[in-house]
Each structure stands twice: as structure tokens, then as C-alpha cells.
Design an enzyme around this catalytic site. Sequence first.
Site, PDB file in Angstrom:
ATOM      1  N   THR A 137      35.812  35.389  35.959  1.00 17.77           N
ATOM      2  CA  THR A 137      35.840  34.989  35.230  1.00 17.77           C
ATOM      3  C   THR A 137      35.437  35.032  33.785  1.00 17.77           C
ATOM      4  OG1 THR A 137      34.194  34.121  36.550  1.00 17.77           O
ATOM      5  CG2 THR A 137      33.990  33.295  34.421  1.00 17.77           C
TER       6      THR A 137
ATOM      7  N   LYS B 139      37.124  25.980  33.746  1.00 12.36           N
ATOM      8  CA  LYS B 139      35.737  26.802  34.183  1.00 12.36           C
ATOM      9  C   LYS B 139      35.089  26.611  33.048  1.00 12.36           C
ATOM     10  CE  LYS B 139      32.972  30.009  36.901  1.00 12.36           C
ATOM     11  NZ  LYS B 139      32.530  30.273  37.457  1.00 12.36           N
TER      12      LYS B 139
ATOM     13  N   LYS C 294      27.116  34.984  30.963  1.00  7.82           N
ATOM     14  CA  LYS C 294      27.866  35.973  31.242  1.00  7.82           C
ATOM     15  C   LYS C 294      29.300  33.991  30.710  1.00  7.82           C
ATOM     16  CE  LYS C 294      32.056  36.552  33.470  1.00  7.82           C
ATOM     17  NZ  LYS C 294      32.343  37.509  34.388  1.00  7.82           N
TER      18      LYS C 294
HETATM   19  P1  NAD Z   1      30.241  42.307  41.140  1.00 10.25           P
HETATM   20  O1  NAD Z   1      29.117  43.029  40.320  1.00 10.25           O
HETATM   21  O2  NAD Z   1      28.996  41.530  42.585  1.00 10.25           O
HETATM   22  O3  NAD Z   1      30.830  42.537  41.774  1.00 10.25           O
HETATM   23  C1  NAD Z   1      32.174  43.772  40.533  1.00 10.25           C
HETATM   24  C2  NAD Z   1      32.893  44.268  41.268  1.00 10.25           C
HETATM   25  O4  NAD Z   1      34.101  44.971  40.798  1.00 10.25           O
HETATM   26  C3  NAD Z   1      31.901  45.789  41.406  1.00 10.25           C
HETATM   27  O5  NAD Z   1      31.937  45.985  42.863  1.00 10.25           O
HETATM   28  C4  NAD Z   1      32.496  47.097  41.510  1.00 10.25           C
HETATM   29  O6  NAD Z   1      32.270  47.625  41.421  1.00 10.25           O
HETATM   30  C5  NAD Z   1      33.986  46.691  40.376  1.00 10.25           C
HETATM   31  N1  NAD Z   1      34.102  47.347  39.755  1.00 10.25           N
HETATM   32  C6  NAD Z   1      33.918  47.276  38.169  1.00 10.25           C
HETATM   33  N2  NAD Z   1      34.427  47.913  37.805  1.00 10.25           N
HETATM   34  C7  NAD Z   1      35.636  48.597  38.510  1.00 10.25           C
HETATM   35  C8  NAD Z   1      37.218  49.066  38.163  1.00 10.25           C
HETATM   36  N3  NAD Z   1      37.086  49.609  36.953  1.00 10.25           N
HETATM   37  N4  NAD Z   1      37.991  49.322  39.348  1.00 10.25           N
HETATM   38  C9  NAD Z   1      37.840  48.549  40.224  1.00 10.25           C
HETATM   39  N5  NAD Z   1      36.516  47.866  40.256  1.00 10.25           N
HETATM   40  C10 NAD Z   1      35.582  47.434  39.856  1.00 10.25           C
HETATM   41  O7  NAD Z   1      30.066  41.269  40.594  1.00 10.25           O
HETATM   42  P2  NAD Z   1      30.888  39.260  42.005  1.00 10.25           P
HETATM   43  O8  NAD Z   1      29.479  38.705  41.476  1.00 10.25           O
HETATM   44  O9  NAD Z   1      31.795  39.618  42.857  1.00 10.25           O
HETATM   45  O10 NAD Z   1      31.618  38.764  40.314  1.00 10.25           O
HETATM   46  C11 NAD Z   1      33.145  39.162  40.517  1.00 10.25           C
HETATM   47  C12 NAD Z   1      33.793  37.702  39.275  1.00 10.25           C
HETATM   48  O11 NAD Z   1      33.533  36.469  40.120  1.00 10.25           O
HETATM   49  C13 NAD Z   1      32.720  38.005  38.019  1.00 10.25           C
HETATM   50  O12 NAD Z   1      33.926  37.648  37.132  1.00 10.25           O
HETATM   51  C14 NAD Z   1      31.462  37.023  38.121  1.00 10.25           C
HETATM   52  O13 NAD Z   1      31.269  36.253  37.323  1.00 10.25           O
HETATM   53  C15 NAD Z   1      32.625  35.878  39.630  1.00 10.25           C
HETATM   54  N6  NAD Z   1      32.722  34.426  40.128  1.00 10.25           N
HETATM   55  C16 NAD Z   1      30.637  35.032  40.193  1.00 10.25           C
HETATM   56  C17 NAD Z   1      29.896  33.835  41.111  1.00 10.25           C
HETATM   57  C18 NAD Z   1      28.620  34.342  42.307  1.00 10.25           C
HETATM   58  O14 NAD Z   1      27.784  33.678  42.290  1.00 10.25           O
HETATM   59  N7  NAD Z   1      28.380  36.283  42.107  1.00 10.25           N
HETATM   60  C19 NAD Z   1      30.738  33.097  41.093  1.00 10.25           C
HETATM   61  C20 NAD Z   1      31.498  32.712  40.646  1.00 10.25           C
HETATM   62  C21 NAD Z   1      32.256  33.245  40.144  1.00 10.25           C
END
Ligand code: NAD
Length: 290
Positions: free
Chosen positions: A93, A168, A243
Site C-alpha cells: 500500500t 484502496k 498509514k
Molecule cells: P511487514 O512489515 O510484515 O513486511 C514487510 C517486509 O518487507 C518485512 O519482512 C521487511 O523485512 C521487508 N523489507 C523491508 N525493506 C526491505 C527491502 N529494502 N528489501 C527487501 N525487503 C524489505 O508488512 P506486511 O504486514 O507484510 O505489509 C506489507 C504491505 O502490505 C504494506 O504496504 C501494508 O500496508 C500492506 N497491507 C498489509 C496488511 C496487513 O494486514 N498486514 C493488509 C493489507 C495491506
Amino acid sequence: MKKIGFIGLGNMGAKMVTNLLKANYEVIGYDIKEEFIDQLLIKGLQKASNLNNIPTDVDIIITMLPNGNIVEKVYESIIDSFKPGTLFVDCSTIDVDKAKDLHKKCEVRKLFSLDAPVSGGVGGAADGSLTFMVGGKTNAYNLMLPLFEVMGKKSLLCGSSGSGQATKACNNMLLATTMIGVGEAFNLGNNLGLDPEKLFEILSTSTGSCWAVNSYCPIKGVGPKSPADNDFQPGFSVDLMLKDLSIALKAIENTKTSAPFGTKAQENFKKMVNNNKGSLDFSAITIFNK
Ligand code: NAD
């Protein structure tokens, strides 16, 4: 069968990758946290020890990263390595303008691209029932469709570049404001001496009915099981809702849209974060909305 590079193996990404592997896709994964890659090796993930280790002959690169600045940095460091026709799909997102900018960067390199944020949370990622809101061109969408069908129950091409992120932002602004409204209705009912079970029964079947009442009722012991029954453990956290609302607020400002409720909702969620409540489920706004 397409060969996939997947970047960002956190709460969402790890589960999405697991479903792709179950469907026999060849997936090469990278995360800055090496342990997140390693725990997926047993499921058949191939490891990239750094971004430049992702083979340049993959058909599709999927990113699932925390925010737009990180997605941009990742794109900038790898985008020149891939052959024309490679499809870049960002499921994170991020803000609408940044998404449009990334599409442009792909286009000048003759890469295909989609913005494809999701709804459905960690549960939806785990059981392959996410909804993908997609922005980009039809040919790119058609290339990705079989993978959307593995990772989700619904995908919709909402329009041109940035339309997925725009959709979204609208959805989550509506969710935030309805959740606040639902909390106010139950508080008023309580102060009027109503039985919350009976109030739920009417709200969920009358014109007040909405997802925040019917599927995610924020009152403990009332309606279906929800984070309210578990001390507001997320679910979908206040941090993530703030966010998303901040993305919506930027879009409100850029488009000079009048959205006083959405703007107020962003302020109220910000207050919660400032009061160290960011890790609670977003539905806890109903008890901290003062
Ligand atoms: P998260 O923080 O659990 O996962 C993100 C991952 O990216 C982490 O494992 C982190 O180590 C990795 N990362 C960070 N910088 C990096 C880089 N430079 N190179 C490679 N990896 C890197 O977050 P999430 O909950 O998995 O969410 C991911 C996305 O999905 C976000 O944008 C969030 O807004 C969106 N989202 C999340 C949810 C939810 O319920 N968690 C729901 C809908 C949308």
C-alpha cells in the site's frame, strides 16, 4: 509456468509466496531479514541473498513492502537489470502519486507494471482470499490474472496507473469513518440503556448495517468473533490504518476534495498512535475516540 521474483517476505508476503509455491510456481524470494527467506526454503522458495541475486530472466517481480519510499528504492536498484516485457507488480500500500511515478519508470524501460494493493489482511493472505485492487494496462493485468487467482478470491482492474492505490485509499477511508460511527452508535445506545445484543440485531439488519457492524462488531461479546473479543489484538492495526489514512489525506489535499470526516478520522487515529496505541486493532478507535 511463470518464474517469479518476490521481494518482501513479511506478514503478508510470506503467506502470498506460500500460496504461489503450493500452486507450483517457481519463486525466488528476497527480504532484508534473511531469516524470513530461510523459513520459506522448506516450502520450496529459492533464495536470493541480495536484490541483485534475483535472476534477470524472471517473468514477474512482485513487491510486498512496508511503504512507498522502500518500494521506490527497491525499484531504482533493480529496474535496469530486467529485460523489456518483465512485469513489475507492487502489492504494497503506497501513495497514489508514487505508484503513478513507478509506472512511468517502468514504461520508459518497456517493462509492464501494475499497482495492486490488497484487502483481506494476514488471514486473507494465508487462505488465498485476498482482494486485489489493480491499476495499469489490460495486457499487464491479463498476464498477472492467474497469479491473482492463486493468491486471492477477487481482482479487479480499477483503471489506469495508480487506480489500485486510489481505490484502496477510498475503501480504507470509508472503513475508518464507518468504524468510528459504529462506535458512536453503540456508545449512544449504552448511554440510553439499550441492550447491545439487541442493538446489534437491529443495526446489522437495518439501514445502519455495514461491514464494521456485521463482520467486525467492535463490542466485546456482541456479534461475530472480532478483535474486540481478544483485547483488540490485531487484525489490522491502528498503525496500518493511520498509514492508509495518511495516503488518503494526501490524495484529498492533492485533489482538493472536501472530506471532513476522512480528515477527522486521520486526526483521531494519529492521536491513538501518539498515545502508544498503534499496535492495537484499528477497531479500538471505538473506545479511544474522544
Ligand atoms: P511487514 O512489515 O510484515 O513486511 C514487510 C517486509 O518487507 C518485512 O519482512 C521487511 O523485512 C521487508 N523489507 C523491508 N525493506 C526491505 C527491502 N529494502 N528489501 C527487501 N525487503 C524489505 O508488512 P506486511 O504486514 O507484510 O505489509 C506489507 C504491505 O502490505 C504494506 O504496504 C501494508 O500496508 C500492506 N497491507 C498489509 C496488511 C496487513 O494486514 N498486514 C493488509 C493489507 C495491506
